[in-house]
Write a protein that holds these residues in place. Structure first.
Motif, PDB file in Angstrom:
ATOM      1  N   TRP A 131      85.334  49.660  65.861  1.00 14.04           N
ATOM      2  CA  TRP A 131      86.591  50.197  66.015  1.00 14.04           C
ATOM      3  C   TRP A 131      86.923  51.468  64.872  1.00 14.04           C
ATOM      4  CZ3 TRP A 131      90.363  50.056  61.629  1.00 14.04           C
ATOM      5  CH2 TRP A 131      91.580  50.563  61.996  1.00 14.04           C
ATOM      6  N   ARG A 132      86.125  51.536  63.963  1.00 13.51           N
ATOM      7  CA  ARG A 132      86.308  52.953  63.276  1.00 13.51           C
ATOM      8  C   ARG A 132      85.891  53.841  63.881  1.00 13.51           C
ATOM      9  NH1 ARG A 132      85.225  49.073  58.827  1.00 13.51           N
ATOM     10  NH2 ARG A 132      83.066  49.249  59.074  1.00 13.51           N
ATOM     11  N   ASP A 133      84.654  53.469  64.630  1.00 17.99           N
ATOM     12  CA  ASP A 133      83.888  54.791  65.328  1.00 17.99           C
ATOM     13  C   ASP A 133      84.672  54.964  66.572  1.00 17.99           C
ATOM     14  OD1 ASP A 133      81.952  54.527  63.375  1.00 17.99           O
ATOM     15  OD2 ASP A 133      80.421  53.481  64.663  1.00 17.99           O
ATOM     16  N   GLY A 134      85.642  54.218  66.957  1.00 19.29           N
ATOM     17  CA  GLY A 134      86.442  54.723  68.319  1.00 19.29           C
ATOM     18  C   GLY A 134      85.753  54.060  69.547  1.00 19.29           C
ATOM     19  N   ARG A 135      84.959  53.069  69.314  1.00 19.38           N
ATOM     20  CA  ARG A 135      84.239  52.371  70.409  1.00 19.38           C
ATOM     21  C   ARG A 135      84.722  51.131  70.938  1.00 19.38           C
ATOM     22  NH1 ARG A 135      79.575  50.586  68.705  1.00 19.38           N
ATOM     23  NH2 ARG A 135      79.932  50.985  66.576  1.00 19.38           N
ATOM     24  N   ALA A 136      86.006  50.674  70.034  1.00 20.82           N
ATOM     25  CA  ALA A 136      86.710  49.653  70.356  1.00 20.82           C
ATOM     26  C   ALA A 136      88.158  49.787  70.007  1.00 20.82           C
ATOM     27  CB  ALA A 136      86.190  48.372  69.653  1.00 20.82           C
ATOM     28  N   VAL A 137      88.946  48.954  70.646  1.00 23.17           N
ATOM     29  CA  VAL A 137      90.447  49.056  69.971  1.00 23.17           C
ATOM     30  C   VAL A 137      90.706  47.689  69.533  1.00 23.17           C
ATOM     31  CG1 VAL A 137      90.951  50.613  71.892  1.00 23.17           C
ATOM     32  CG2 VAL A 137      91.191  48.116  72.250  1.00 23.17           C
ATOM     33  N   LEU A 138      91.848  47.880  68.728  1.00 24.26           N
ATOM     34  CA  LEU A 138      92.458  46.546  68.059  1.00 24.26           C
ATOM     35  C   LEU A 138      93.480  46.392  68.615  1.00 24.26           C
ATOM     36  CD1 LEU A 138      92.208  45.313  64.530  1.00 24.26           C
ATOM     37  CD2 LEU A 138      94.399  45.336  65.686  1.00 24.26           C
ATOM     38  N   ILE A 139      93.601  45.060  69.236  1.00 30.06           N
ATOM     39  CA  ILE A 139      94.933  44.733  69.940  1.00 30.06           C
ATOM     40  C   ILE A 139      95.811  43.776  69.040  1.00 30.06           C
ATOM     41  CG2 ILE A 139      94.041  43.083  71.667  1.00 30.06           C
ATOM     42  CD1 ILE A 139      96.097  43.719  73.465  1.00 30.06           C
ATOM     43  N   MET A 140      96.723  43.477  68.880  1.00 26.41           N
ATOM     44  CA  MET A 140      97.347  42.432  68.194  1.00 26.41           C
ATOM     45  C   MET A 140      98.681  41.832  68.969  1.00 26.41           C
ATOM     46  SD  MET A 140      98.975  43.963  64.641  1.00 26.41           S
ATOM     47  CE  MET A 140      99.529  42.563  64.253  1.00 26.41           C
ATOM     48  N   ARG A 141      98.872  40.768  68.804  1.00 25.96           N
ATOM     49  CA  ARG A 141     100.296  39.995  69.165  1.00 25.96           C
ATOM     50  C   ARG A 141     100.999  40.630  67.924  1.00 25.96           C
ATOM     51  NH1 ARG A 141     101.879  33.741  70.121  1.00 25.96           N
ATOM     52  NH2 ARG A 141     103.964  34.170  70.885  1.00 25.96           N
ATOM     53  N   HIS A 142     102.277  40.867  68.294  1.00 27.32           N
ATOM     54  CA  HIS A 142     103.181  41.243  67.200  1.00 27.32           C
ATOM     55  C   HIS A 142     103.372  40.191  66.376  1.00 27.32           C
ATOM     56  CE1 HIS A 142     105.946  38.145  68.903  1.00 27.32           C
ATOM     57  NE2 HIS A 142     105.929  38.548  70.221  1.00 27.32           N
ATOM     58  N   ALA A 143     104.055  40.344  64.877  1.00 31.02           N
ATOM     59  CA  ALA A 143     104.131  39.455  63.846  1.00 31.02           C
ATOM     60  C   ALA A 143     104.873  38.381  64.206  1.00 31.02           C
ATOM     61  CB  ALA A 143     104.535  40.305  62.735  1.00 31.02           C
ATOM     62  N   LEU A 144     105.217  37.410  63.458  1.00 34.11           N
ATOM     63  CA  LEU A 144     105.965  36.235  63.607  1.00 34.11           C
ATOM     64  C   LEU A 144     107.497  36.676  63.920  1.00 34.11           C
ATOM     65  CD1 LEU A 144     106.045  33.255  63.646  1.00 34.11           C
ATOM     66  CD2 LEU A 144     106.496  33.119  61.163  1.00 34.11           C
ATOM     67  N   ALA A 145     107.930  36.164  64.971  1.00 37.28           N
ATOM     68  CA  ALA A 145     109.134  36.192  65.661  1.00 37.28           C
ATOM     69  C   ALA A 145     109.721  34.888  66.404  1.00 37.28           C
ATOM     70  CB  ALA A 145     109.303  37.413  66.558  1.00 37.28           C
ATOM     71  N   PRO A 146     110.047  34.103  65.561  1.00 34.26           N
ATOM     72  CA  PRO A 146     110.401  32.698  66.088  1.00 34.26           C
ATOM     73  C   PRO A 146     111.139  32.667  67.436  1.00 34.26           C
ATOM     74  CG  PRO A 146     111.025  32.902  63.737  1.00 34.26           C
ATOM     75  CD  PRO A 146     110.756  34.163  64.185  1.00 34.26           C
ATOM     76  N   GLY A 147     110.467  31.708  68.226  1.00 26.81           N
ATOM     77  CA  GLY A 147     110.935  31.450  69.431  1.00 26.81           C
ATOM     78  C   GLY A 147     110.153  31.667  70.565  1.00 26.81           C
ATOM     79  N   THR A 148     110.695  31.701  71.825  1.00 24.65           N
ATOM     80  CA  THR A 148     109.847  31.991  72.830  1.00 24.65           C
ATOM     81  C   THR A 148     110.720  32.722  73.815  1.00 24.65           C
ATOM     82  OG1 THR A 148     108.690  29.909  72.913  1.00 24.65           O
ATOM     83  CG2 THR A 148     108.688  30.951  75.048  1.00 24.65           C
ATOM     84  N   GLY A 149     110.173  33.856  74.254  1.00 25.66           N
ATOM     85  CA  GLY A 149     110.867  34.815  75.343  1.00 25.66           C
ATOM     86  C   GLY A 149     111.878  35.429  74.654  1.00 25.66           C
ATOM     87  N   ASP A 150     113.177  35.791  75.091  1.00 25.76           N
ATOM     88  CA  ASP A 150     114.231  36.501  74.647  1.00 25.76           C
ATOM     89  C   ASP A 150     115.398  35.879  75.191  1.00 25.76           C
ATOM     90  OD1 ASP A 150     113.352  39.025  73.134  1.00 25.76           O
ATOM     91  OD2 ASP A 150     112.141  39.251  74.898  1.00 25.76           O
ATOM     92  N   PRO A 151     116.528  36.150  74.365  1.00 29.09           N
ATOM     93  CA  PRO A 151     117.589  35.237  75.016  1.00 29.09           C
ATOM     94  C   PRO A 151     118.116  35.782  76.143  1.00 29.09           C
ATOM     95  CG  PRO A 151     117.779  36.243  72.673  1.00 29.09           C
ATOM     96  CD  PRO A 151     116.616  36.680  73.263  1.00 29.09           C
ATOM     97  N   ALA A 152     119.099  35.207  76.752  1.00 27.72           N
ATOM     98  CA  ALA A 152     120.096  35.784  77.885  1.00 27.72           C
ATOM     99  C   ALA A 152     120.709  36.885  77.431  1.00 27.72           C
ATOM    100  CB  ALA A 152     120.849  34.763  78.378  1.00 27.72           C
ATOM    101  N   GLY A 153     120.529  38.085  78.191  1.00 28.75           N
ATOM    102  CA  GLY A 153     121.498  39.230  77.841  1.00 28.75           C
ATOM    103  C   GLY A 153     120.589  40.319  77.244  1.00 28.75           C
TER     104      GLY A 153
END
Length: 181
Positions: A25-47
């Protein structure tokens, strides 16, 4: 006792693999992917409206702390400039901003495609095309969603979980390391 001895014997191998992944990663031979930090629930609300955070599922206090901690972890790994890309969803942008490691570059290919909000194949192909190189000029972080992460890696990450993926990026990606939140 025998199991403990076996685990202790594997510890140097596990640490070496993790060190090698961080070095890639430091050498630019890889990327770090992360899921966003804790946001309780699933999906997004209507609207849901992309430009209005009040209509979205957002980070809670634990998620904000988790994002700040990630910034500390990444700064412990490198003092170099970092390229930081994020989904345009507020919980991803907030995760990236709270890491406080670089200016955030919104990248639509990282946007969620959960519940038909985007196009899985088109977005995954766009990421593969953008990162179809053997080496990047700087360590790179991608902040995205579970569905995007899973499309690349084949596994379901926890909120705030990351993985270091070898370049050039492929589907499925070559996972060099998984990093717990």
């Amino acid at each position: 006792m025998r199991t403990l001895m076996l685990l202790l014997g594997l510890l140097p191998v596990l640490c070496t693999a993790n060190d090698a992944a961080w070095q890639a990663w430091r050498d630019g031979r890889a990327v770090l992917i992360m899921r966003h930090a804790l946001a309780p629930g699933t999906g997004d609300p209507a609207g849901f409206v992309l430009t209005d955070c009040k209509t979205q599922r957002n980070l809670n206090a634990a998620g904000r702390q988790q994002a700040q901690k990630w910034g500390e972890v990444l700064r412990q790994q490198t003092s170099a400039d970092i390229a930081l890309y994020s989904s345009q969803w507020c919980r991803c942008l907030d995760t990236a901003r709270l890491m406080n490691i670089a200016s955030v570059q919104p990248l639509p290919a990282l946007n969620s495609f959960f519940a038909g909000r985007g196009d899985r194949q088109q977005q995954t192909d766009a990421l593969l095309a953008q990162f179809a190189v053997a080496k990047l000029p700087e360590p790179t972080v991608l902040v995205s969603h579970q569905v995007n992460f899973t499309a690349l890696t084949g596994y379901f990450p926890a909120s705030g979980e990351a993985a270091i993926l070898a370049l050039p990026l492929t589907a499925p990606a070559t996972v060099l390391a998984r990093i717990a939140p």
